[in-house]
Structures are given as C-alpha cells and as structure tokens.
Design an enzyme around this catalytic site. Structure first.
Site, PDB file in Angstrom:
ATOM      1  N   HIS A  58       1.036  -1.268  -0.514  1.00 29.08           N
ATOM      2  CA  HIS A  58       0.567  -0.113   0.126  1.00 29.08           C
ATOM      3  C   HIS A  58       1.175   1.637  -0.108  1.00 29.08           C
ATOM      4  CE1 HIS A  58      -4.007  -1.877   2.276  1.00 29.08           C
ATOM      5  NE2 HIS A  58      -2.943  -3.132   1.127  1.00 29.08           N
ATOM      6  N   GLU A  60       0.853   3.969   2.004  1.00 27.18           N
ATOM      7  CA  GLU A  60       1.735   4.099   3.465  1.00 27.18           C
ATOM      8  C   GLU A  60       2.391   3.213   3.706  1.00 27.18           C
ATOM      9  OE1 GLU A  60      -1.490   3.418   2.373  1.00 27.18           O
ATOM     10  OE2 GLU A  60      -2.902   4.211   3.903  1.00 27.18           O
ATOM     11  N   CYS A  88      -6.250   2.160   5.876  1.00 30.66           N
ATOM     12  CA  CYS A  88      -6.917   0.148   5.841  1.00 30.66           C
ATOM     13  C   CYS A  88      -6.362   0.543   7.542  1.00 30.66           C
ATOM     14  CB  CYS A  88      -6.170  -0.607   5.110  1.00 30.66           C
ATOM     15  SG  CYS A  88      -4.727  -0.502   5.201  1.00 30.66           S
ATOM     16  N   CYS A  91      -2.458  -0.719   7.540  1.00 30.73           N
ATOM     17  CA  CYS A  91      -1.842   0.926   7.691  1.00 30.73           C
ATOM     18  C   CYS A  91      -1.752   1.763   8.784  1.00 30.73           C
ATOM     19  CB  CYS A  91      -2.131   1.763   6.273  1.00 30.73           C
ATOM     20  SG  CYS A  91      -1.425   0.488   4.739  1.00 30.73           S
TER      21      CYS A  91
END
Length: 156
Positions: A58, A60, A88, A91
């Site tokens: 992801h 992040e 999410c 993260c």
C-alpha cells in the site's frame, strides 16, 4: 519544525495526489502517500500491490519503509503522513507502530477505513501510541481521482 495549517496540508496533499497519479498510470488503484519531517519529504509511496504482487504494498507502507530507511530509524516521531485515502487497518497499525505523529488523509474509505470510518486504530486509547488524525483534506479532489480511475476501468 514544519509549519502546520490548512495551506501546508493542502500543499503536501497535492504531492501525495501526484504519487497517486503515478499509481494510476501503472494500473494501480490511485493512492499516494508522502511522509514529511521538518518540511522535507523523507518517504513517498504509491500503491504497488498489483505490480509487486504484494498485498502489503500500500502507498502508506511503501512511504513508511522509505522514510525509516532515509532516517535510519523505524520511529517516525516527528513525521506527518499525507495519504489520499483513509488508511486501512494494516496501514493504521503500521502508523501506530512507527510512532507517526500526525496522519492527514483525503477521501474517507467506507469499505476499509481504520482512521475513523469503520474503526479508529490510529487513535485507539488501548494502544501505547496514538496519532493525531485529520480526515477529509482535499476530500473532493482525492475522491474524484479514485472515481475517475474506476470509471476508466469500467469503460475498458
């Protein structure tokens, strides 16, 4: 110390949106992130889940890894992470573990948001660190970037 405020947050969010655009160009869901410390980007990331075949890639996570490497520490106590979509659970958990001071996100994520929508991992009082969270920064622009990507996918 970096100057904080809506104008500064908008500036850094536009940088995160540029990273999201890069992800879209590669066929990834357009989410971008930058980690800022003392007015400098120390880490940046764009979704790379499909290109890396890595569920943890992801934006992040990519940005946090880069920032930790650049600073030589996993503890990002003075960092602000700007990301175009609400983090999410994975993260948000990483943000807490990295001791990120502040998280600023654009679009809310009704399907997986863990910084206030479905849950609030980043500010859970049971954890040993809590991040300051600012949601909805440039929300319309960030959401439009995501909608345009998915509209293009549906049209293809």
């Amino acid at each position: 110390m970096q100057e904080l405020g809506p104008a500064t947050d908008r500036y850094w969010m536009t940088r995160a949106m540029a990273r999201a655009g890069h992800a879209a160009d590669l066929g990834e869901v357009p989410v971008g992130a930058v980690v800022v410390v003392n007015g400098d980007i120390v880490g940046s990331g764009a979704n790379a889940i499909e290109s890396c075949q890595d569920a943890t890639a992801h934006a992040e996570m990519v940005a946090l890894r880069q920032a930790a490497e650049a600073l030589g520490t996993r503890r990002l106590n003075d960092a602000t992470l700007y990301v175009t979509l609400e983090p999410c659970a994975m993260c948000a958990g990483a943000l807490v573990l990295a001791r990120v001071k502040r998280v600023v996100f654009g679009a809310w994520d009704p399907k997986g948001g863990a910084c206030g929508t479905l849950r609030n991992v980043a500010q859970d009082p049971r954890l040993n660190h809590r991040c300051e969270v600012v949601g909805g920064m440039m929300e319309r622009e960030c959401a439009a970037q995501l909608r345009a990507f998915f509209a293009r996918l549906r049209a293809e």
